[in-house]
Design an enzyme around this catalytic site. Structure first.
Site: not given
Length: 763
Positions: A437, A488, A603, A698, A730
């Site tokens: 993403s 995405e 995933d 993050h 991620c």
């Protein structure tokens, strides 16, 4: 039964009915609220939560279950446990430091984040080292005082037990656990003494780590901890609370010097009741009976619950029986109110936090002498739901039967696929890619909202998505990435997107739950048999591939993650539901391959979190979870390269199962854990392609080239450069474009530096 049963709750959702908590938190981070306004708004939210529970008739209302980010982080900072890299000088931890530990800042990386047992909630892992704990502030005491003064509630303070806190922490060898516990015990005792002096009657001490299994030394440690607490704080009633599984061995737990023991009678497989029937129950101890499911969203069969409580009441003095949810209601949404878009038969079968408390109250009313006729509405709702024809589809059952005689693995083993794939793809050494993403900007979210509301036509929305894909492909090519993704942009959530296009799912309007920090997710609901309808990802993947000569990965979410990140029907085994999802995804993977997309990422970030808490149950779960993944992927050609991704979990003890998934390339988070996972590859070889995330997405900080290069260098000491991929840890959905581009530019530079070193023979 006419005796009074006490009603209790273990914890209430933090986020608020309309996610007020999330919005307040993010407004503070954005500088739109000062600290005083932030604290005031958070206090208002707490008061609303207490009021809702009081109105529901709950007598033991939890206080201190509320947090500004995470309750484990709260416990660490309350005891002054702050990693040295933050430059903490002692005293109460201010909000800047508190949030830096959770999110990182310009000077220091964030603390490790991982899953709370086998749930989708993430906690911040305490880093203890040789720090000396001290009580910097008594947060449970503050919550108790606030509830009493402003809500008129004699609350039940909730604390994370010392044993569980240390089991969830790092920074010391396991053999040192008793010594570290001895360092912490005085501050725990001080905390409890202050609560007793203030007048608290009950304190809920959460010890869920107990259900993962206890060795003799751990039982001895628990006896020591609670023996010292009992001697130092006589007269304070402690409810030692377990959940998520059976508490074993119950014989020893019943001898601990606490006044009550909380047990889960929903997710224990019947073991807790069987143990009480075998052992009996001490006459001087209260039982906190977790009879309402705190983790799923279905209405309870209250006739079954009455029968269960009847069995317990025959074994436990009724006046010492506390009825409560099986765990904190943190894991479910706040209320079903507002879910007016669902068909009646489904909506009436749902029970979120407020409805679960209402069920508990109704159960208590019947048990305390009320008429069973009060259950008529509940019985009718369950009967209508169970009769829905889509819950028993013949075509889905027949597909599952066809698996019996099919092969379980890819047509060729990995060692034979690898040269064919290398020849086909011609990738450079240490290929770079991302997880899937790209930033979901305000513009993307607004466009999706306009499309959903009918303001934009399908054609206009599709054109907008194509534009976003074009820009993402251009950025990736300019950055020099080797394997691209389409970004995405059409997906709200990696599970919801697929659930919306599969039969057997439904979606709520307000079914939000906290995942980590302010990150809330709205899990889709599997209420019926899952079945494939039509291609879900082919259009966007094909368009992205048409824009570049570089490979573009098709992106799917795997069957076990779709299962674990959904609220799942409770009338079938999770294994059976996962198999239904796997068969549906198999159709999509075949559609991608037939369309010419032959690098496909499936995933499975949640495969680890579904692992049962007891080691004896691991093998069975891993066998069917891994097989579900292979059911999805095992029909593709040998030259089709299958990727998968996993994040924020402890994988050290399941490397063999990861290999058995038979994916050609796997990417795993390592940035927040500071490379700890790499140590597992020092002990055992991994024979397939692997990408260890080289930076933490993050955190808003942009790591330097040198920082990422160091992570790559550490990995290359134990991994063959021919098998190593370089990627973030991620997806980049939650980041902004400027920081995303800056971080990826540094990642590509670190990869180029690593290639030069490998070519020069330096590793």
């Amino acid at each position: 039964m006419t005796q009074k049963f006490t009603l209790s709750n273990l914890g209430y959702p933090r986020i608020g009915k309309n996610r007020e908590w999330k919005k307040t938190l993010e407004a503070f981070w954005a500088g739109k609220l000062d600290e005083a306004a932030f604290r005031s708004e958070m206090e208002t939210i707490q008061l609303q939560h207490w009021s809702a529970q009081k109105e529901a008739g709950i007598e033991l209302i939890p206080v201190n279950d509320f947090t500004f980010y995470d309750h484990v982080l709260d416990t660490a900072v309350m005891f002054g446990i702050v990693p040295p890299r933050y430059g903490y000088g002692g005293g109460e931890v201010d909000l800047d430091l508190y949030f830096a530990m959770a999110r990182g800042n310009a000077e220091a990386t964030a603390s490790t984040m991982t899953k709370w047992f086998n749930t989708n909630y993430h906690y911040i892992v305490p880093e203890i080292g040789d720090q000396t704990p001290r009580l910097t502030t008594n947060k449970p005491l503050e919550a108790y005082r606030l509830a009493k003064a402003k809500a008129g509630i004699e609350g039940k303070p909730v604390i994370l037990g010392l044993y569980t806190f240390l089991k969830l922490s790092k920074g010391f060898p396991a053999s040192e656990l008793p010594k570290v516990a001895a360092r912490f015990l005085p501050v725990y005792i001080q905390l409890l003494q202050e609560l007793k002096q203030e007048g608290a009657a009950w304190v809920q001490v959460d010890e869920p780590a107990i259900v993962t299994g206890l060795e003799a030394a751990e039982i001895k440690l628990l006896e020591s901890i609670y023996g010292e607490i009992a001697a130092a704080v006589p007269g304070l009633k402690l409810l030692l609370q377990t959940y998520f599984e059976a508490a074993e061995p119950l014989e020893q737990l019943l001898t601990l010097p606490v006044q009550g023991l909380g047990l889960d009678f929903v997710h224990d497989g019947g073991a807790n009741l069987a143990a009480i029937e075998r052992l009996g129950w001490p006459a001087d101890k209260w039982l906190g009976a977790g009879v309402i499911d705190g983790r799923n969203i279905w209405r309870a069969d209250l006739d079954d619950k009455l029968a269960l409580v009847g069995k317990l009441a025959a074994l436990v003095p009724a006046e010492q029986l506390i009825l409560q949810p099986s765990c904190s209601l943190l894991h479910v949404p706040v209320t079903v109110q507002g879910e007016d878009k669902l068909k009646d038969a489904v909506r009436q079968a749902l029970a979120f936090a407020d409805e679960k408390l209402a069920e508990l109250s109704l159960l208590g009313a019947v048990l305390n002498g009320g008429s069973r006729e009060a259950l008529a509405e509940s019985r009718a709702a369950l009967a209508a739901f169970r009769a829905l024809p889509e819950r028993r589809r013949q075509d889905v059952a027949q597909q599952a039967e066809t698996l019996q005689g099919q092969r379980d693995w890819r047509g060729l083993p990995y060692a034979e696929r690898l040269p064919l794939q290398r020849q086909k793809w011609q990738l450079p050494l240490l290929p770079t890619t991302t997880i899937g993403s790209f930033p979901q900007t305000v513009e993307v979210r607004q466009a999706r909202l306009k499309w959903r509301k009918g303001v934009w036509s399908q054609e206009r929305y599709d054109g907008f998505i194509r534009q976003q894909i074009e820009e993402a492909i251009t950025i990736q090519e300019e950055l020099g990435l080797d394997v691209l993704v389409h970004g995405e942009f059409e997906r709200t959530d990696m599970v919801e997107f697929f659930g919306e296009q599969l039969d057997g799912y439904l979606f709520t309007r307000g079914g939000w739950v906290q995942s980590y920090g302010s990150r809330c997710v709205k899990p889709p609901v599997i209420y019926a048999d899952v079945a494939y309808v039509k291609p879900m990802t082919v259009k966007e993947s094909l368009y992205a591939q048409s824009l570049t000569k570089l490979p573009v990965k098709g992106m799917l979410t795997g069957p076990v993650t779709i299962l674990n990140w959904s609220f799942v029907r409770d009338d079938l085994s999770r294994e059976e539901v996962a198999r239904q999802i796997a068969l549906a995804l198999r159709h999509e993977i075949q559609a991608l391959e037939e369309a010419g997309i032959e690098m496909i990422q499936v995933d499975e970030p949640a495969i680890r979190e579904g692992l049962p808490l007891k080691a004896k149950d691991h093998e069975h779960y891993l066998n069917w979870a891994v097989r579900s993944f292979r059911i999805s992927t095992n029909q593709v050609k040998p030259t089709t390269q299958v990727h998968t991704h996993m994040c924020y979990s402890d994988f050290n003890n399941m490397i063999d199962s990861i290999s058995a998934m038979d994916a050609d390339v796997i990417s795993i988070e390592t940035s927040r854990s500071h490379g700890e996972l790499i140590a597992s590859f020092e002990e055992r070889a991994y024979d397939k392609g692997i990408g260890l995330g080289v930076y933490d997405i993050h955190s808003p900080r942009v790591p330097a080239v040198a920082e990422m290069a160091a992570n790559i260098s550490r990995a290359l000491r134990v991994l063959d450069p021919q098998q190593f991929w370089i990627n973030p840890d991620c997806g980049l959905k939650t980041r902004g474009w400027p920081e995303t581009i800056a971080a990826l530019r540094n990642m590509v530079a670190a990869a180029e530096e690593a290639r030069e070193q490998v070519s020069a023979g330096v590793r």
